[in-house]
Write an enzyme that holds these catalytic residues in place. Structure first.
Site, short mmCIF file in Angstrom:
data_model
loop_
_atom_site.label_atom_id
_atom_site.label_comp_id
_atom_site.label_asym_id
_atom_site.label_seq_id
_atom_site.Cartn_x
_atom_site.Cartn_y
_atom_site.Cartn_z
N ASP A 22 0.78 -1.25 0.00
CA ASP A 22 0.00 0.00 0.00
C ASP A 22 0.81 1.30 0.00
O ASP A 22 1.79 1.42 0.74
CB ASP A 22 -0.87 0.09 1.27
CG ASP A 22 -1.57 -1.18 1.63
OD1 ASP A 22 -1.46 -2.16 0.90
OD2 ASP A 22 -2.24 -1.18 2.67
N GLU A 204 -10.42 -2.69 4.70
CA GLU A 204 -9.09 -2.11 4.96
C GLU A 204 -9.00 -0.71 4.34
O GLU A 204 -9.81 -0.33 3.49
CB GLU A 204 -8.00 -2.99 4.32
CG GLU A 204 -8.00 -4.42 4.78
CD GLU A 204 -6.88 -5.27 4.16
OE1 GLU A 204 -6.30 -6.06 4.91
OE2 GLU A 204 -6.60 -5.17 2.97
C1 FRU Z 1 -3.77 -3.69 2.78
C2 FRU Z 1 -3.11 -4.12 4.07
C3 FRU Z 1 -3.45 -3.18 5.19
C4 FRU Z 1 -2.31 -3.36 6.14
C5 FRU Z 1 -1.15 -3.57 5.21
C6 FRU Z 1 -0.11 -4.50 5.72
O1 FRU Z 1 -3.15 -4.13 1.64
O2 FRU Z 1 -3.47 -5.45 4.37
O3 FRU Z 1 -4.71 -3.42 5.76
O4 FRU Z 1 -2.13 -2.25 6.97
O5 FRU Z 1 -1.69 -4.06 4.00
O6 FRU Z 1 1.03 -4.50 4.93
#
Ligand code: FRU
Length: 499
Positions: A22, A204
């Site tokens: 992300d 998320e």
């Molecule tokens: C989304 C996610 C988030 C988390 C991160 C972990 O892709 O799963 O929810 O904070 O990636 O790397």
């Protein structure tokens, strides 16, 4: 031709080495765009998360910076946001310096091993040198886990009307709303999600922001919610809701709810490779539009894609705006105008009626690994309009519009290497056309391993990645009948002064 030469994007950000997911903490300040990102520098698969960092003055030439946040005793540094605390509400600012405050999730892997569920808490860190180096707050975590397994990805923004900070954070399959005066103590307002939206996966990376409705004086609130899995073409994707935030509740607009009963196409992007995207802090365009970037991959196969030194890239930066259609509001996304500055030559500009089955170019005059194509077809007829990119290796990427079914499509099943995952090319990605205009316009953005399609002025967007065995060098367009009007097609080279 090396893996690096073949697959390293020309103008999408990818980390020099190691894993990325992300985008995090994106903000604009003093002439620089800042991008932080979920990063595991010591391996090319997901691992202990850091925040990597890159800066840019134009959103396309990114310069990677030293790692911003390292894992600590509270755990890995998961996704989150950053704000420019102009009024020094946090009182982290000293000597008149404006603090940048990052709000992120601390994910405790040790606690997770013991089987405890309260392993994710929200923490903050601040920077007094415009985002280059960071100090973690000694009072972390600032927001404790309320007893849910998944409690993460805080997105904070300044609520100018109420003079306070709003936070949206994902908690299981809902979004919780918190407020704060100083970014350190947080008070819970409400939560959102029960009985609405797609719930086939964990929620998320939320984002909450206000947008003007184009062509009116109305303003609406938009809530982005990424979901994994549950995307329209499998895997991870980002849904959105339009409504009002009244200071304590987010209330979905009635017209939007009605439309949700009829269709399920309220996705920021219908392609398989735009996930966990959120907006930049501290910047909007002259019309109040927001700046957005996503992670250009999908949890279905992100850990397996055939790059060697690094994994993943971000999407092209986009402007998010809101329009009011016949029945309800729609989010539209288009490449940021900065992209226009990089066009160096116009290959084709045709104001003519062409015959069907037209091979547009196999010319070496244009490099299709850095190109933008704008087109307009007038008076759509039934049948399939197909674009195709291909190379001497026999790879082909097909995309276009099936006017009979009313679907856009991207078919990467024969676009190169696909056998790294059986989830990568198990279907043709489809997106329903929202517009019912008789003319069809689109913008196609091509890099070495990605295509981003913006149809009908950004009403339907599709982003997909692919891994050809050689660069695509020929381009073809085929209409369903010989009688069609290609009003224009501009194929433009994008030239970036990378250094
Ligand atoms: C989304 C996610 C988030 C988390 C991160 C972990 O892709 O799963 O929810 O904070 O990636 O790397």
């Amino acid at each position: 031709i090396s893996n690096e030469d073949l697959y390293r994007p020309n103008f999408h950000f990818s980390p020099e080495k190691g894993w990325m997911n992300d985008p995090n903490g994106m903000f604009y300040y003093n002439g620089y765009y800042h991008l932080y990102f979920q990063h595991y520098p010591d391996g090319t698969t997901w691992g202990p998360m850091h925040w990597g960092h890159a800066i840019s003055t134009d959103l396309f030439n990114w310069k990677e910076q030293p790692i911003a946040l390292f894992p600590d005793e509270l755990g890995y540094i998961f996704s989150g946001s950053a704000v420019v605390d102009i009024e020094n509400t946090s009182s982290f600012g000293v000597d008149g310096k404006t603090p940048i405050v990052a709000i992120y999730t601390s994910h405790d892997p040790k606690k997770e091993k013991t089987g405890d569920i309260d392993v994710e808490n929200q923490s903050i860190a601040y920077s007094l040198d415009e985002g280059l180096t960071w100090t973690k707050y000694e009072g972390n975590p600032v927001l404790k886990n309320p007893g849910v397994r998944d409690f993460r990805d805080p997105k904070v923004s300044w609520d100018d009307e109420r003079k306070r900070w709003n936070m949206v954070v994902a908690a299981g399959q809902e979004i919780q709303f918190y407020i704060s005066k100083d970014l350190k103590s947080w008070e819970k307002l409400t939560s959102f999600g029960e009985g609405i939206g797609n719930h086939s996966g964990v929620w998320e990376c939320p984002d909450l922001f206000q947008l003007p409705v184009i062509g009116s004086s109305e303003k609406k609130w938009v809530l982005l919610v990424s979901i994994n899995p549950g995307g329209p073409n499998t895997g991870s994707a980002t849904q959105y809701f339009v409504g009002d935030f009244n200071g304590s509740n987010f209330i979905v607009d009635e017209s939007f709810k009605e439309e949700m009963k009829r269709e399920h196409s309220f996705w920021v992007d219908h392609g398989r490779d735009n996930y966990a995207g959120v907006t930049f802090s501290n910047i909007e365009n002259k019309d109040g539009g927001k700046l957005f970037m996503g992670w250009m991959s999908n949890w279905l196969y992100a850990n397996e894609v055939p790059t060697e030194k690094w994994r993943s890239a971000t999407t092209t930066a986009r402007t998010l705006e809101l329009v009011k259609g016949k029945n309800t509001y729609r989010l539209i996304a288009n490449p940021v105008p900065e992209l226009h500055e990089f066009k160096s030559k116009k290959l084709e500009s045709l104001d003519v009626v062409l015959e069907g089955n037209t091979l547009l170019t196999t010319s070496k005059a244009i490099d299709f690994t850095s190109a933008q194509i704008n087109f307009k077809v007038e008076d759509l007829v039934d049948g399939v309009y197909t674009f195709e990119l291909s190379n001497s290796e026999g790879d082909s990427l097909r995309f276009g519009y099936d006017a009979t079914k009313g679907n856009y499509f991207v078919d990467r099943n024969k676009a190169g290497i696909t056998d790294f995952s059986n989830k990568f090319s198990d279907r043709i990605a489809l997106a329903p056309r929202i517009s019912n205009h008789k003319n069809w316009t689109g913008t196609i953005i091509l890099d070495k391993t990605s295509i981003e399609l913006f149809f009908d002025n950004g009403q339907t967007v599709m982003t997909e990645i692919f891994f050809p065995k050689a660069p695509f060098d020929s381009f073809y367009f085929k209409a369903p009948s010989d009688e069609y009007n290609l009003e224009y097609i501009d194929i433009q080279q994008l030239k970036f002064n990378l250094n």
